[in-house]
Write a protein that holds these residues in place. Structure first.
Motif, PDB file in Angstrom:
ATOM      1  N   THR A 196       0.828  -1.200   0.000  1.00 54.24           N
ATOM      2  CA  THR A 196       0.000   0.000   0.000  1.00 54.24           C
ATOM      3  C   THR A 196       0.866   1.254   0.000  1.00 54.24           C
ATOM      4  N   ALA A 197       1.973   1.226   0.738  1.00 55.75           N
ATOM      5  CA  ALA A 197       2.890   2.364   0.754  1.00 55.75           C
ATOM      6  C   ALA A 197       3.481   2.602  -0.633  1.00 55.75           C
ATOM      7  N   ALA A 198       3.831   1.530  -1.337  1.00 60.36           N
ATOM      8  CA  ALA A 198       4.351   1.660  -2.704  1.00 60.36           C
ATOM      9  C   ALA A 198       3.299   2.260  -3.625  1.00 60.36           C
ATOM     10  N   ALA A 199       2.042   1.868  -3.424  1.00 59.36           N
ATOM     11  CA  ALA A 199       0.960   2.433  -4.238  1.00 59.36           C
ATOM     12  C   ALA A 199       0.797   3.924  -3.980  1.00 59.36           C
ATOM     13  N   VAL A 200       0.951   4.337  -2.721  1.00 61.15           N
ATOM     14  CA  VAL A 200       0.867   5.767  -2.383  1.00 61.15           C
ATOM     15  C   VAL A 200       1.956   6.548  -3.099  1.00 61.15           C
ATOM     16  N   LEU A 201       3.175   6.009  -3.102  1.00 61.56           N
ATOM     17  CA  LEU A 201       4.294   6.695  -3.745  1.00 61.56           C
ATOM     18  C   LEU A 201       4.114   6.745  -5.266  1.00 61.56           C
ATOM     19  N   GLY A 202       3.676   5.648  -5.858  1.00 60.93           N
ATOM     20  CA  GLY A 202       3.481   5.629  -7.305  1.00 60.93           C
ATOM     21  C   GLY A 202       2.381   6.573  -7.748  1.00 60.93           C
ATOM     22  N   THR A 203       1.286   6.561  -7.023  1.00 56.87           N
ATOM     23  CA  THR A 203       0.163   7.437  -7.354  1.00 56.87           C
ATOM     24  C   THR A 203       0.550   8.905  -7.191  1.00 56.87           C
ATOM     25  N   GLY A 204       1.214   9.199  -6.085  1.00 50.68           N
ATOM     26  CA  GLY A 204       1.638  10.575  -5.850  1.00 50.68           C
ATOM     27  C   GLY A 204       2.590  11.076  -6.919  1.00 50.68           C
ATOM     28  N   GLY A 205       3.499  10.202  -7.355  1.00 52.16           N
ATOM     29  CA  GLY A 205       4.423  10.588  -8.406  1.00 52.16           C
ATOM     30  C   GLY A 205       3.716  10.927  -9.699  1.00 52.16           C
ATOM     31  N   ALA A 206       2.681  10.151 -10.024  1.00 51.54           N
ATOM     32  CA  ALA A 206       1.940  10.399 -11.260  1.00 51.54           C
ATOM     33  C   ALA A 206       1.108  11.671 -11.193  1.00 51.54           C
ATOM     34  N   ALA A 207       0.625  12.014 -10.008  1.00 53.68           N
ATOM     35  CA  ALA A 207      -0.278  13.163  -9.871  1.00 53.68           C
ATOM     36  C   ALA A 207       0.443  14.467  -9.566  1.00 53.68           C
ATOM     37  N   SER A 208       1.699  14.394  -9.146  1.00 53.29           N
ATOM     38  CA  SER A 208       2.355  15.581  -8.590  1.00 53.29           C
ATOM     39  C   SER A 208       2.563  16.711  -9.590  1.00 53.29           C
ATOM     40  N   GLU A 209       2.903  16.389 -10.820  1.00 57.57           N
ATOM     41  CA  GLU A 209       3.220  17.462 -11.779  1.00 57.57           C
ATOM     42  C   GLU A 209       2.036  18.400 -11.988  1.00 57.57           C
ATOM     43  N   GLN A 210       0.861  17.833 -12.245  1.00 59.87           N
ATOM     44  CA  GLN A 210      -0.301  18.681 -12.497  1.00 59.87           C
ATOM     45  C   GLN A 210      -0.824  19.336 -11.231  1.00 59.87           C
ATOM     46  N   ASP A 211      -0.623  18.670 -10.082  1.00 64.14           N
ATOM     47  CA  ASP A 211      -1.040  19.264  -8.820  1.00 64.14           C
ATOM     48  C   ASP A 211      -0.178  20.484  -8.494  1.00 64.14           C
ATOM     49  N   LEU A 212       1.137  20.337  -8.624  1.00 60.74           N
ATOM     50  CA  LEU A 212       2.048  21.444  -8.337  1.00 60.74           C
ATOM     51  C   LEU A 212       1.870  22.602  -9.326  1.00 60.74           C
ATOM     52  N   ALA A 213       1.480  22.267 -10.553  1.00 54.93           N
ATOM     53  CA  ALA A 213       1.255  23.300 -11.564  1.00 54.93           C
ATOM     54  C   ALA A 213      -0.101  23.984 -11.399  1.00 54.93           C
ATOM     55  N   GLU A 214      -0.903  23.508 -10.442  1.00 57.61           N
ATOM     56  CA  GLU A 214      -2.232  24.058 -10.161  1.00 57.61           C
ATOM     57  C   GLU A 214      -3.197  23.877 -11.331  1.00 57.61           C
ATOM     58  N   VAL A 215      -2.974  22.798 -12.066  1.00 59.95           N
ATOM     59  CA  VAL A 215      -3.929  22.389 -13.094  1.00 59.95           C
ATOM     60  C   VAL A 215      -4.973  21.472 -12.464  1.00 59.95           C
TER      61      VAL A 215
END
Length: 303
Positions: A196-215
């Motif tokens: 589950t921890a690995a899933a959290v890291l993988g998901t966060g990595g995929a979502a981070s670019e657009q989240d940080l860009a405020e898209v």
């Protein structure tokens, strides 16, 4: 769990998050307007990240689960948190805008069920179900009363962590960074919670670019799901003393959030301020309008 399986779990979670996000962008349920909010810059931001993150967490956790029980527990916790979080995101009564755990519980005490109150009850119920399925690390006590107490504490940890991550989702990338920092020790520990921890890291990595860009933004659906996954990883992988200590910390932070602005604390602490700002666009020249203690991002109200 082997290193290869942890990598595979993170990869599946990341790929699922990206694919689901792309599909939702092509055909968002109810139309794009349902999922669009305006941020403090006056720019549109999408909440479609939330269901994409939830899908990635479930898919990754199923691949990395150490047992069928672990898989079912994680899926139950994440799906419940995402579902009730999305209800609050999309159906919140803009006229009342009840805020905070205390506000929603107060409304319930007066016979008024807000979408936030429904979320508290719904996530609490699914977290308890997940804890009952999980059989927390360290084994259950033999006595039924002790077993029930252990399950209640584990359910409270899952629900409390779901709420705490939502409390942190007030600035771009903040909740994703906090989740990653919490997931790394669980991943390295290699117990039943590592998948589950690995899933959290993988998901966060995929979502981070657009989240940080405020898209994109997690919204309640995504932040609650991310927190529920972390809580379940703790229940699955941490011994009872660690779980109880984590629960105490979550409760203390939740109570403190009713009076203390996490954003102000972060801004006044150099290390936290730099970490919080890392990868984010420069601050807007105009201060965001007050919306609770922290000036929450749209659609990311606590509790």
């Amino acid at each position: 769990m082997s290193a290869g399986r942890r990598l595979a779990t993170a990869a599946v979670a990341a790929a699922t998050t990206a694919v689901v996000r792309g599909v939702l962008d092509t055909s968002p349920p109810g139309g794009p307007g349902v999922w669009t909010r305006t941020n403090h810059r006056g720019e549109p931001v999408s909440m479609l990240e939330g269901p994409a993150v939830a899908a990635g967490l479930v898919a990754g956790s199923l691949v990395g689960a150490g047992s069928p029980r672990a898989a079912l527990a994680t899926a139950t916790a994440v799906a419940g948190a995402a579902t009730f979080g999305l209800v609050d995101d999309l159906r919140e009564d803009a006229a009342t805008r009840t805020k905070g755990l205390r506000g929603h519980l107060g409304a319930l005490a007066h016979g008024r069920l807000t979408t936030g109150g429904l979320k508290v009850l719904g996530i609490g119920a699914t977290a308890l179900a997940a804890a009952a399925v999980a059989r927390p690390a360290g084994g259950h006590a033999v006595r039924p009363a002790a077993r029930a107490a252990d399950t209640l504490a584990s359910g409270a940890l899952i629900a409390g962590t779901a709420n705490l991550l939502n409390l942190l989702d007030l600035r771009p990338g903040r909740a994703l960074k906090a989740a990653a920092l919490a997931a790394v020790p669980l991943l390295l520990a290699g117990g039943d919670g590592a998948g589950t921890a690995a899933a959290v890291l993988g998901t966060g990595g995929a979502a981070s670019e657009q989240d940080l860009a405020e898209v994109d933004m997690l919204g309640d659906g995504g932040a609650n799901a991310l927190g529920a996954a972390l809580g379940t990883a703790l229940v699955l992988g941490a011994p009872r003393p660690v779980r109880l200590a984590a629960l105490a910390g979550v409760v203390a932070l939740t109570v403190a959030s009713e009076r203390i602005s996490f954003t102000r604390v972060i801004e006044r602490t150099p290390v936290l301020r730099e970490l919080d700002a890392w990868g984010r666009r420069p601050a807007a020249p105009v201060e965001p309008a007050a919306d609770g203690a922290d000036g929450a991002r749209p659609g990311a109200a606590p509790a």
